[in-house]
Design a protein around this motif. Structure first.
Motif, PDB file in Angstrom:
ATOM      1  N   UNK A   1       0.816  -1.217   0.000  1.00  0.00           N
ATOM      2  CA  UNK A   1       0.000   0.000   0.000  1.00  0.00           C
ATOM      3  C   UNK A   1       0.850   1.268   0.000  1.00  0.00           C
ATOM      4  N   UNK A   2       2.182   1.135   0.039  1.00  0.00           N
ATOM      5  CA  UNK A   2       3.066   2.293  -0.073  1.00  0.00           C
ATOM      6  C   UNK A   2       3.779   2.258  -1.416  1.00  0.00           C
ATOM      7  N   UNK A   3       3.952   3.420  -2.013  1.00  0.00           N
ATOM      8  CA  UNK A   3       4.715   3.526  -3.249  1.00  0.00           C
ATOM      9  C   UNK A   3       6.162   3.113  -2.964  1.00  0.00           C
ATOM     10  N   UNK A   4       6.747   2.266  -3.801  1.00  0.00           N
ATOM     11  CA  UNK A   4       8.133   1.844  -3.567  1.00  0.00           C
ATOM     12  C   UNK A   4       9.065   3.057  -3.468  1.00  0.00           C
ATOM     13  N   UNK A   5       9.896   3.047  -2.449  1.00  0.00           N
ATOM     14  CA  UNK A   5      10.874   4.113  -2.260  1.00  0.00           C
ATOM     15  C   UNK A   5      10.325   5.390  -1.650  1.00  0.00           C
ATOM     16  N   UNK A   6       9.049   5.420  -1.273  1.00  0.00           N
ATOM     17  CA  UNK A   6       8.443   6.633  -0.706  1.00  0.00           C
ATOM     18  C   UNK A   6       8.950   6.887   0.708  1.00  0.00           C
ATOM     19  N   UNK A   7       8.943   8.153   1.077  1.00  0.00           N
ATOM     20  CA  UNK A   7       9.307   8.585   2.426  1.00  0.00           C
ATOM     21  C   UNK A   7       8.197   9.464   2.969  1.00  0.00           C
ATOM     22  N   UNK A   8       8.072   9.462   4.291  1.00  0.00           N
ATOM     23  CA  UNK A   8       7.128  10.363   4.947  1.00  0.00           C
ATOM     24  C   UNK A   8       7.871  11.186   5.979  1.00  0.00           C
TER      25      UNK A   8
END
Length: 170
Positions: A129-136
């Motif tokens: 459910x998270x985009x690959x390589x995404x950061x928050x």
């Protein structure tokens, strides 16, 4: 409002004020209920009021762990634990769940009140459910906690109205 919140200004104060408003509505929804009522699932969903309090607590604790320590804090998939976070299990009480929620809220509030750098960012753990390589950023984590709390406060309001006609909102 605590003394710390009174001294805060800007974005940190706004985050706490907004989160506090949604927490208030969620807690208001369960006022005056018995443990049995809090465990009822009177709608088409399997959600109950005590379970919503429990779920929001678990989610907030997990996201604040992430904000403080990044993806290393991820304990991995726990499907049964996730499902049980929406239920009141035998031996759980509404009073106990609310006390745990207050402790989680206090921890989040203390972090925000500390003036934490809201731009600090961590890579998200790998999950479908998270985009690959995404950061928050911590800001995004707090916005997610606010959104989750508001969404579940709305669910709670519908469930409470179904139980006894009482509404906390509207």
């Amino acid at each position: 409002m605590t003394t710390t919140e009174q001294r805060l200004t800007g974005e940190h104060a706004e985050m706490l004020e907004t989160l506090g408003k949604h927490r208030f509505f969620l807690r208001l929804t369960v006022q005056g209920l018995t443990d049995e009522q809090a465990a009822l699932t009177p709608t088409a969903s399997e959600l109950c009021l005590g379970g919503l309090i429990k779920h929001v607590t678990k989610a907030e604790l997990g996201w604040i762990d992430f904000a403080l320590g990044g993806p290393e804090t991820d304990k991995g998939p726990d499907y049964e634990g996730h499902l049980n976070s929406f239920r009141m299990l035998p031996g759980e009480t509404l009073e106990g769940l609310l006390a745990e929620y207050e402790a989680a809220a206090r921890r989040t509030d203390e972090l925000v009140a500390s003036g934490v750098d809201l731009n600090k960012s961590w890579p998200l753990p790998e999950a479908p459910w998270f985009e690959p390589g995404a950061s928050w950023s911590i800001r995004r984590v707090l916005m997610h906690i606010i959104a989750e709390t508001a969404q579940h406060a709305g669910h709670a309001d519908i469930i409470r109205e179904t139980i006894d006609g009482q509404k906390s909102m509207g």
